[in-house]
Enzyme design. Structure first.
Site, PDB file in Angstrom:
ATOM      1  N   PRO A  14      14.371  -1.865  26.763  1.00  0.00           N
ATOM      2  CA  PRO A  14      13.396  -1.511  26.078  1.00  0.00           C
ATOM      3  C   PRO A  14      12.260  -2.919  25.278  1.00  0.00           C
ATOM      4  O   PRO A  14      12.486  -3.624  24.711  1.00  0.00           O
ATOM      5  CB  PRO A  14      14.327  -0.670  24.692  1.00  0.00           C
ATOM      6  CG  PRO A  14      15.375  -0.943  24.700  1.00  0.00           C
ATOM      7  CD  PRO A  14      15.261  -2.010  26.676  1.00  0.00           C
ATOM      8  N   ASN A  15      10.997  -2.113  24.839  1.00  0.00           N
ATOM      9  CA  ASN A  15      10.272  -3.006  24.079  1.00  0.00           C
ATOM     10  C   ASN A  15       8.901  -4.103  24.717  1.00  0.00           C
ATOM     11  O   ASN A  15       8.184  -4.557  24.168  1.00  0.00           O
ATOM     12  CB  ASN A  15      10.246  -2.829  22.764  1.00  0.00           C
ATOM     13  CG  ASN A  15      10.318  -1.551  21.989  1.00  0.00           C
ATOM     14  OD1 ASN A  15       9.777  -1.088  21.884  1.00  0.00           O
ATOM     15  ND2 ASN A  15      12.138  -1.876  21.489  1.00  0.00           N
ATOM     16  N   ARG A  22       3.539  -7.494  21.215  1.00  0.00           N
ATOM     17  CA  ARG A  22       4.856  -7.268  20.129  1.00  0.00           C
ATOM     18  C   ARG A  22       5.313  -8.955  19.124  1.00  0.00           C
ATOM     19  O   ARG A  22       5.706  -9.193  20.561  1.00  0.00           O
ATOM     20  CB  ARG A  22       5.791  -6.583  20.924  1.00  0.00           C
ATOM     21  CG  ARG A  22       7.145  -6.529  20.570  1.00  0.00           C
ATOM     22  CD  ARG A  22       8.492  -6.970  21.354  1.00  0.00           C
ATOM     23  NE  ARG A  22       9.321  -6.394  20.734  1.00  0.00           N
ATOM     24  CZ  ARG A  22      10.778  -6.241  20.840  1.00  0.00           C
ATOM     25  NH1 ARG A  22      10.791  -7.519  22.186  1.00  0.00           N
ATOM     26  NH2 ARG A  22      12.117  -6.673  20.685  1.00  0.00           N
ATOM     27  N   ASN A  77      16.961  -8.854  31.314  1.00  0.00           N
ATOM     28  CA  ASN A  77      16.852  -8.389  29.143  1.00  0.00           C
ATOM     29  C   ASN A  77      16.794  -7.201  28.825  1.00  0.00           C
ATOM     30  O   ASN A  77      15.628  -6.346  29.117  1.00  0.00           O
ATOM     31  CB  ASN A  77      14.664  -9.231  29.120  1.00  0.00           C
ATOM     32  CG  ASN A  77      14.770  -9.459  27.698  1.00  0.00           C
ATOM     33  OD1 ASN A  77      15.633  -9.192  26.793  1.00  0.00           O
ATOM     34  ND2 ASN A  77      14.396  -9.957  27.055  1.00  0.00           N
ATOM     35  N   ALA A  80      17.404  -4.806  22.606  1.00  0.00           N
ATOM     36  CA  ALA A  80      18.175  -4.474  21.954  1.00  0.00           C
ATOM     37  C   ALA A  80      19.181  -3.710  22.870  1.00  0.00           C
ATOM     38  O   ALA A  80      20.485  -3.363  21.807  1.00  0.00           O
ATOM     39  CB  ALA A  80      17.926  -3.635  20.695  1.00  0.00           C
ATOM     40  N   GLU A 101      21.921 -12.787  32.407  1.00  0.00           N
ATOM     41  CA  GLU A 101      21.739 -12.450  30.877  1.00  0.00           C
ATOM     42  C   GLU A 101      20.779 -13.014  30.579  1.00  0.00           C
ATOM     43  O   GLU A 101      20.592 -14.034  30.775  1.00  0.00           O
ATOM     44  CB  GLU A 101      23.184 -12.023  29.565  1.00  0.00           C
ATOM     45  CG  GLU A 101      21.959 -11.043  28.450  1.00  0.00           C
ATOM     46  CD  GLU A 101      23.118 -11.649  27.370  1.00  0.00           C
ATOM     47  OE1 GLU A 101      23.985 -10.726  27.862  1.00  0.00           O
ATOM     48  OE2 GLU A 101      22.786 -11.170  26.638  1.00  0.00           O
ATOM     49  N   HIS A 103      17.040 -14.114  27.093  1.00  0.00           N
ATOM     50  CA  HIS A 103      16.575 -13.566  26.676  1.00  0.00           C
ATOM     51  C   HIS A 103      15.170 -14.676  25.435  1.00  0.00           C
ATOM     52  O   HIS A 103      15.130 -15.841  26.498  1.00  0.00           O
ATOM     53  CB  HIS A 103      17.459 -13.760  25.061  1.00  0.00           C
ATOM     54  CG  HIS A 103      18.508 -12.502  24.880  1.00  0.00           C
ATOM     55  ND1 HIS A 103      18.218 -11.019  25.261  1.00  0.00           N
ATOM     56  CD2 HIS A 103      19.438 -12.428  25.551  1.00  0.00           C
ATOM     57  CE1 HIS A 103      19.047 -10.063  25.686  1.00  0.00           C
ATOM     58  NE2 HIS A 103      20.268 -11.345  25.666  1.00  0.00           N
ATOM     59  N   ARG A 110      19.053 -15.904  14.821  1.00  0.00           N
ATOM     60  CA  ARG A 110      18.466 -15.072  14.815  1.00  0.00           C
ATOM     61  C   ARG A 110      19.683 -14.391  13.733  1.00  0.00           C
ATOM     62  O   ARG A 110      20.268 -14.711  13.408  1.00  0.00           O
ATOM     63  CB  ARG A 110      17.740 -14.159  15.930  1.00  0.00           C
ATOM     64  CG  ARG A 110      16.942 -14.682  16.851  1.00  0.00           C
ATOM     65  CD  ARG A 110      15.327 -13.717  17.456  1.00  0.00           C
ATOM     66  NE  ARG A 110      15.099 -12.623  16.922  1.00  0.00           N
ATOM     67  CZ  ARG A 110      14.213 -11.936  17.205  1.00  0.00           C
ATOM     68  NH1 ARG A 110      14.566 -12.029  18.796  1.00  0.00           N
ATOM     69  NH2 ARG A 110      13.671 -11.098  16.855  1.00  0.00           N
TER      70      ARG A 110
END
Ligand code: DQA
Length: 148
Positions: A14-15, A22, A77, A80, A101, A103, A110
């Protein structure tokens, strides 16, 4: 001896379709499609790269189930969903292809809720914090896997 080219799926959650627009201060100013074309060229003759993106958890699971028995590795990726989805973790465990995985940002630097992954334990490894180069590093890891 000629070695078969490895088929690798890059799967974005998502996103991540909004990369470039973004939060550019976190995720950079480059769109993924543009980066993917460069990556494909970079690995021409070494890997067969495919790309798929969805904002929908179930669609990502369908894709993991499909590609996870058909290709040699998945670079994932999950956005969220990384921090929320037991179902995606189970899908990774269910398939035979190794999953890395990925990112773009360093999730460990973060917010606390980004510092837990429901996927990491099911994955072959995790690469975070190198911007879009995280994807290339993951492809590299999958290509090197099994060579030693
Ligand atoms: C991300 C990190 C996640 O915490 C976030 O929800 C994303 C992108 C990254 O690539 O840095 O959507 O996976």
């Amino acid at each position: 001896m000629q070695t078969r080219m490895k088929k690798i799926l890059i799967l974005n959650g998502p996103n991540l379709n909004l990369l470039g627009r973004r939060e550019p201060s976190v995720y950079g100013e480059r769109g993924f499609e543009d980066f993917f074309l460069e990556l494909r060229q970079m690995y021409a003759g070494r890997a067969e790269l495919e790309y798929f993106q969805s904002n929908v958890e179930g669609v990502l699971i369908d894709k993991i189930q499909e590609a996870g028995f058909a290709c040699d590795g998945i670079v994932l990726n999950a956005g969220a969903y990384t921090h929320t989805s037991i179902a995606i973790g189970d899908a990774i465990r269910a398939v035979t292809a190794p999953v890395v995985e990925v990112h773009i940002s360093n999730v460990y630097a973060r917010e606390a809720y980004r510092q837990h992954s429901f996927l990491a334990a099911a994955c072959a490894g995790c690469i975070a914090g190198f911007g879009l180069d995280s994807y290339r590093l993951a492809v590299e890891a999958l290509l090197q896997a099994g060579k030693e």
